[in-house]
Enzyme design. Structure first.
Site, short mmCIF file in Angstrom:
data_model
loop_
_atom_site.label_atom_id
_atom_site.label_comp_id
_atom_site.label_asym_id
_atom_site.label_seq_id
_atom_site.Cartn_x
_atom_site.Cartn_y
_atom_site.Cartn_z
N GLY A 182 11.17 8.90 -21.01
CA GLY A 182 11.70 9.24 -19.71
C GLY A 182 12.44 10.57 -19.75
O GLY A 182 11.83 11.65 -19.73
N GLY A 183 13.74 10.50 -19.85
CA GLY A 183 14.59 11.70 -19.76
C GLY A 183 14.14 12.87 -20.61
O GLY A 183 14.08 14.01 -20.13
N GLU A 237 9.46 -1.81 -23.30
CA GLU A 237 10.65 -1.06 -22.88
C GLU A 237 11.79 -2.03 -22.59
O GLU A 237 11.91 -2.53 -21.47
CB GLU A 237 10.34 -0.26 -21.62
CG GLU A 237 9.29 0.80 -21.81
CD GLU A 237 9.52 1.98 -20.87
OE1 GLU A 237 9.55 3.11 -21.36
OE2 GLU A 237 9.70 1.77 -19.67
N GLU A 296 12.14 -0.22 -13.63
CA GLU A 296 12.84 0.30 -12.46
C GLU A 296 12.17 -0.16 -11.17
O GLU A 296 12.81 -0.22 -10.12
CB GLU A 296 12.94 1.83 -12.55
CG GLU A 296 13.96 2.25 -13.60
CD GLU A 296 13.74 3.63 -14.19
OE1 GLU A 296 12.91 4.39 -13.68
OE2 GLU A 296 14.42 3.94 -15.19
N ASN A 346 7.24 10.02 -18.65
CA ASN A 346 7.49 9.44 -17.32
C ASN A 346 8.56 10.29 -16.64
O ASN A 346 9.74 10.18 -16.96
CB ASN A 346 7.95 7.99 -17.50
CG ASN A 346 8.37 7.35 -16.19
OD1 ASN A 346 8.16 7.90 -15.11
ND2 ASN A 346 8.97 6.17 -16.29
N TRP A 347 8.10 11.14 -15.73
CA TRP A 347 9.04 12.08 -15.09
C TRP A 347 9.89 11.41 -14.02
O TRP A 347 10.78 12.03 -13.46
CB TRP A 347 8.27 13.27 -14.50
CG TRP A 347 7.58 14.12 -15.53
CD1 TRP A 347 7.56 13.93 -16.89
CD2 TRP A 347 6.80 15.31 -15.29
NE1 TRP A 347 6.82 14.91 -17.50
CE2 TRP A 347 6.35 15.77 -16.55
CE3 TRP A 347 6.45 16.01 -14.14
CZ2 TRP A 347 5.56 16.92 -16.69
CZ3 TRP A 347 5.65 17.15 -14.27
CH2 TRP A 347 5.22 17.60 -15.53
N LYS A 348 9.55 10.17 -13.69
CA LYS A 348 10.30 9.41 -12.68
C LYS A 348 10.42 10.22 -11.39
O LYS A 348 9.51 10.98 -11.05
CB LYS A 348 11.65 8.97 -13.24
CG LYS A 348 11.50 8.21 -14.57
CD LYS A 348 12.73 7.51 -15.02
CE LYS A 348 12.44 6.76 -16.32
NZ LYS A 348 13.58 5.99 -16.83
N HIS A 363 6.85 -0.79 -14.36
CA HIS A 363 8.07 -0.24 -14.97
C HIS A 363 9.28 -1.06 -14.52
O HIS A 363 9.33 -1.52 -13.38
CB HIS A 363 8.24 1.23 -14.58
CG HIS A 363 9.29 1.91 -15.39
ND1 HIS A 363 10.63 1.77 -15.11
CD2 HIS A 363 9.21 2.70 -16.49
CE1 HIS A 363 11.32 2.46 -16.01
NE2 HIS A 363 10.49 3.03 -16.85
N SER A 402 15.13 5.46 -24.31
CA SER A 402 15.98 6.42 -25.03
C SER A 402 15.28 7.06 -26.23
O SER A 402 15.90 7.29 -27.27
CB SER A 402 17.30 5.77 -25.46
OG SER A 402 18.04 5.36 -24.32
N GLY A 429 17.32 4.92 -20.62
CA GLY A 429 18.14 5.91 -19.93
C GLY A 429 19.61 5.95 -20.33
O GLY A 429 20.43 6.54 -19.63
#
Ligand code: PGA
Length: 256
Positions: free
Chosen positions: A233-234, A167, A97, A9-11, A95, A212, A173
């Site tokens: 993610g990151g 999640e 977010e 997930n490159w957000k 998601h 994470s 994150g």
């Protein structure tokens, strides 16, 4: 029995040029890998270019959001047929977010999951409790409500195509994931609820863990029998980190 899935997930990261650099490196590292499904989810502006760059690749393309209508007066939204047109096979739905930062409700998630399936996209339905909900002992209630709404309009014939990502919001994150044991417990619970709803088809639904996940933390989750991969993610923004997460998931599944 279930092919594990690792989705990046490159957000809201990466311009088109950067996205193409990343996907080029990922193709070199991961193309042709059997036994694990890999999907990248760039921002909308990079989808078409990344889709072209993935032609002939075993890496799939996903979006990060979708509207439930096939077209119409919905300024700023993107419809499932538009995602299909640029090569998407998957889409992240619900998601945290979007739920917590942008007011996305269970009712919206319900419609998005149904629309994705109706248009041939695999929805990666995200569920997860906040820290306050966990501390109040409401984890199971929150997850049951999110999952129940998310799959409310899914027919039995489509159930096996679903992907669910657990999640926990408190683990996203910040570099501090849930434990493997807790991810396994929750993934098992989600699968039990899916079984009550869909019967035998639930056994083939992939349940991912996200929050994470890094090359350092992935081993704990990859080893869990109820966890079928990761939503990253990151760490998905770095080719080598993402590739080593994919290899760890594959290695754990191939190992006896
Ligand atoms: P993270 O994000 O891996 O950076 O924690 C996961 C996600 O939000 O899907």
């Amino acid at each position: 029995m279930r092919t594990p899935l690792v989705a990046g997930n490159w957000k809201m990261h990466l311009r088109v040029r950067e996205a193409l650099d990343l996907v080029g490196a990922l193709r070199q590292a991961l193309d042709g890998l059997a036994g694990v499904e890999v999907v990248v989810c760039p921002p909308f502006t990079a989808l078409a270019d990344v889709g072209r760059a993935l032609a002939g690749s075993t890496i799939g393309l996903g979006a990060q959001n979708v509207h439930w209508a096939p077209q119409g007066p919905f300024t700023g939204e993107i419809a499932a047929p538009m995602l299909r047109e640029v090569g998407c096979t998957h889409v992240i739905v619900g998601h945290s977010e979007r739920r917590h930062g942008l007011g996305e409700t269970d009712a919206m998630v319900q419609r998005k999951v149904a629309a994705a399936l109706a248009h041939g996209l695999v929805p990666i339905l995200c569920v997860g409790e906040t820290l306050a909900e966990r501390e109040a002992g409401r984890t199971e209630d929150v997850l049951a409500a999110q999952l129940g709404a998310g799959v409310a309009d899914v027919g039995a014939a489509d159930a096996a195509r679903l992907v669910v990502a657990y999640e926990p919001v408190w683990a996203i994150g910040i570099g501090r994931p849930a434990t493997g044991a807790e991810a396994n417990r929750v993934a098992g619970l989600l699968r039990t609820w899916l079984g009550e709803r869909f019967g035998a088809a639930a056994a083939t639904v992939r349940v991912l863990y996200g929050g994470s996940v890094t090359p350092e933390t992935v081993g704990e989750f990859a080893a869990q029998p109820q966890v079928d991969g990761a939503l990253v993610g990151g760490a998905s923004l770095q080719a080598e980190a993402f590739a080593s997460i994919v290899r760890a998931v594959l290695g754990a599944r191939v190992a006896p």
